[in-house]
Design an enzyme around this catalytic site. Structure first.
Site, PDB file in Angstrom:
ATOM      1  N   TYR A  66     -58.595  43.327 -22.501  1.00  0.00           N
ATOM      2  CA  TYR A  66     -58.283  43.402 -23.926  1.00  0.00           C
ATOM      3  C   TYR A  66     -59.527  43.255 -24.792  1.00  0.00           C
ATOM      4  O   TYR A  66     -59.774  42.217 -25.377  1.00  0.00           O
ATOM      5  CB  TYR A  66     -57.253  42.326 -24.264  1.00  0.00           C
ATOM      6  N   HIS A  68     -70.120  63.170 -29.371  1.00  0.00           N
ATOM      7  CA  HIS A  68     -70.633  62.787 -30.687  1.00  0.00           C
ATOM      8  C   HIS A  68     -70.238  63.893 -31.665  1.00  0.00           C
ATOM      9  O   HIS A  68     -70.421  65.076 -31.370  1.00  0.00           O
ATOM     10  CB  HIS A  68     -72.147  62.640 -30.666  1.00  0.00           C
ATOM     11  N   ASP A  99     -52.414  52.644 -29.110  1.00  0.00           N
ATOM     12  CA  ASP A  99     -52.181  53.391 -27.861  1.00  0.00           C
ATOM     13  C   ASP A  99     -53.478  53.768 -27.166  1.00  0.00           C
ATOM     14  O   ASP A  99     -53.506  54.043 -25.970  1.00  0.00           O
ATOM     15  CB  ASP A  99     -51.380  54.671 -28.144  1.00  0.00           C
ATOM     16  N   HIS A 156     -74.469  57.407 -39.925  1.00  0.00           N
ATOM     17  CA  HIS A 156     -74.586  58.554 -39.021  1.00  0.00           C
ATOM     18  C   HIS A 156     -73.209  59.124 -38.706  1.00  0.00           C
ATOM     19  O   HIS A 156     -72.737  60.018 -39.408  1.00  0.00           O
ATOM     20  CB  HIS A 156     -75.344  58.142 -37.757  1.00  0.00           C
TER      21      HIS A 156
HETATM   22  O1  LIG Z   1     -76.363  63.807 -35.375  1.00  0.00           O
HETATM   23  C1  LIG Z   1     -77.032  64.834 -35.355  1.00  0.00           C
HETATM   24  C2  LIG Z   1     -77.938  65.177 -36.480  1.00  0.00           C
HETATM   25  O2  LIG Z   1     -77.755  64.231 -37.519  1.00  0.00           O
HETATM   26  C3  LIG Z   1     -76.910  65.762 -34.181  1.00  0.00           C
HETATM   27  O3  LIG Z   1     -75.778  65.357 -33.423  1.00  0.00           O
HETATM   28  C4  LIG Z   1     -76.652  67.192 -34.615  1.00  0.00           C
HETATM   29  O4  LIG Z   1     -75.444  67.210 -35.339  1.00  0.00           O
HETATM   30  C5  LIG Z   1     -76.519  68.067 -33.395  1.00  0.00           C
HETATM   31  O5  LIG Z   1     -77.774  68.093 -32.778  1.00  0.00           O
HETATM   32  P1  LIG Z   1     -77.957  68.938 -31.428  1.00  0.00           P
HETATM   33  O6  LIG Z   1     -76.990  68.417 -30.399  1.00  0.00           O
HETATM   34  O7  LIG Z   1     -77.653  70.399 -31.765  1.00  0.00           O
HETATM   35  O8  LIG Z   1     -79.399  68.733 -31.043  1.00  0.00           O
END
Ligand SMILES: O=C(CO)[C@@H](O)[C@H](O)COP(=O)(O)O
Length: 229
Positions: free
Chosen positions: A225, A92, A117, A166
């Site tokens: 796919y 993330h 790709d 987000h």
């Molecule tokens: O998306 C979020 C906050 O919006 C989190 O991903 C922070 O960016 C990181 O949080 P920690 O992994 O340090 O708790």
């Protein structure tokens, strides 16, 4: 086993600043090995991170060792591990271009072979969470909304998603592969935005035949796919 797992997850997390995907402590990477998940600790600066800081948790979220607290996004990672068979690594970030598309609530169209790709089809953006979902278990509900978005899609063929308001989550067979997909996603997000600007509204999707050719060549004839198995 656990030290090797921690080292892999530490090294994967350290790729985020290397590839310019994070600022400050934003973002996190995890990897699942059986019923154990190793994840970045919450709020730790990347230049202060050590392999021994990586947090081990069970699939129920229980912390398996004394130490730092797991990432605040843990429940999102766990919900994806529970629902996406074959996924063993999750990243993330708040990388600029992908997060900009997520904030706009827009899917990233498959417009070129670079995209094809790695990703078979548009990169979907989830719906926004409801006020109740936000007030409740936000991170768990974020995972649920991602799983909802992938109804009818194969997460192995589309290893990434934009969470509206987000940012991006990407995944793969390992922590390192999920980071690679995060790098790819950031690149195609930038190119798609520039293409949209050049075309004054595009970019148009690439021909299905070209998408098939590129995805098939890289992922083999048994590639699914974009459809659930
Ligand atoms: O998306 C979020 C906050 O919006 C989190 O991903 C922070 O960016 C990181 O949080 P920690 O992994 O340090 O708790």
């Amino acid at each position: 086993m656990k030290d090797e797992l921690k080292r892999r997850v530490y090294e994967a997390n350290m790729l985020l600043p290397k590839y310019g995907l994070i600022t400050f402590t934003w973002g996190n990477v995890s990897e699942r090995e059986g019923d154990v998940v190793a994840i970045k600790p919450s709020g730790v600066e990347y230049d202060a991170l050590r392999p021994e800081d990586i947090v081990l948790v069970g699939m129920d979220g229980s912390i398996l060792e004394d130490g730092l607290n797991p990432s605040s996004d843990l429940e999102t990672h766990l919900e994806l591990y529970r629902n996406f068979e074959g996924v063993a690594g999750i990243t993330h970030t708040h990388s600029e271009w992908a997060t900009s598309w997520a904030q706009a609530g827009m899917d990233i169209p498959a417009a070129g072979t670079t995209h094809a790709d790695y990703i078979y089809g548009d990169v979907p953006c989830t719906r926004g969470l409801t006020p109740g979902e936000i007030r409740g278990a936000y991170e768990l509900n974020t995972g649920k909304v991602i799983v909802e978005t992938f109804a009818g899609l194969d997460p192995l063929a589309v290893p990434c998603v934009l969470v509206k308001n987000h940012g991006p989550f990407t995944w793969g067979a390992s922590a390192a592969e999920s980071v690679r997909n995060a790098v790819v996603l950031e690149q195609i997000a930038k190119m798609a935005f520039v293409g949209r600007t050049l075309q004054g509204g595009g970019p148009e999707r690439m021909p299905q035949s070209l998408l098939d050719k590129h995805y098939l060549r890289k992922h083999g004839k048994n590639a699914y796919y974009g459809q659930k198995k």
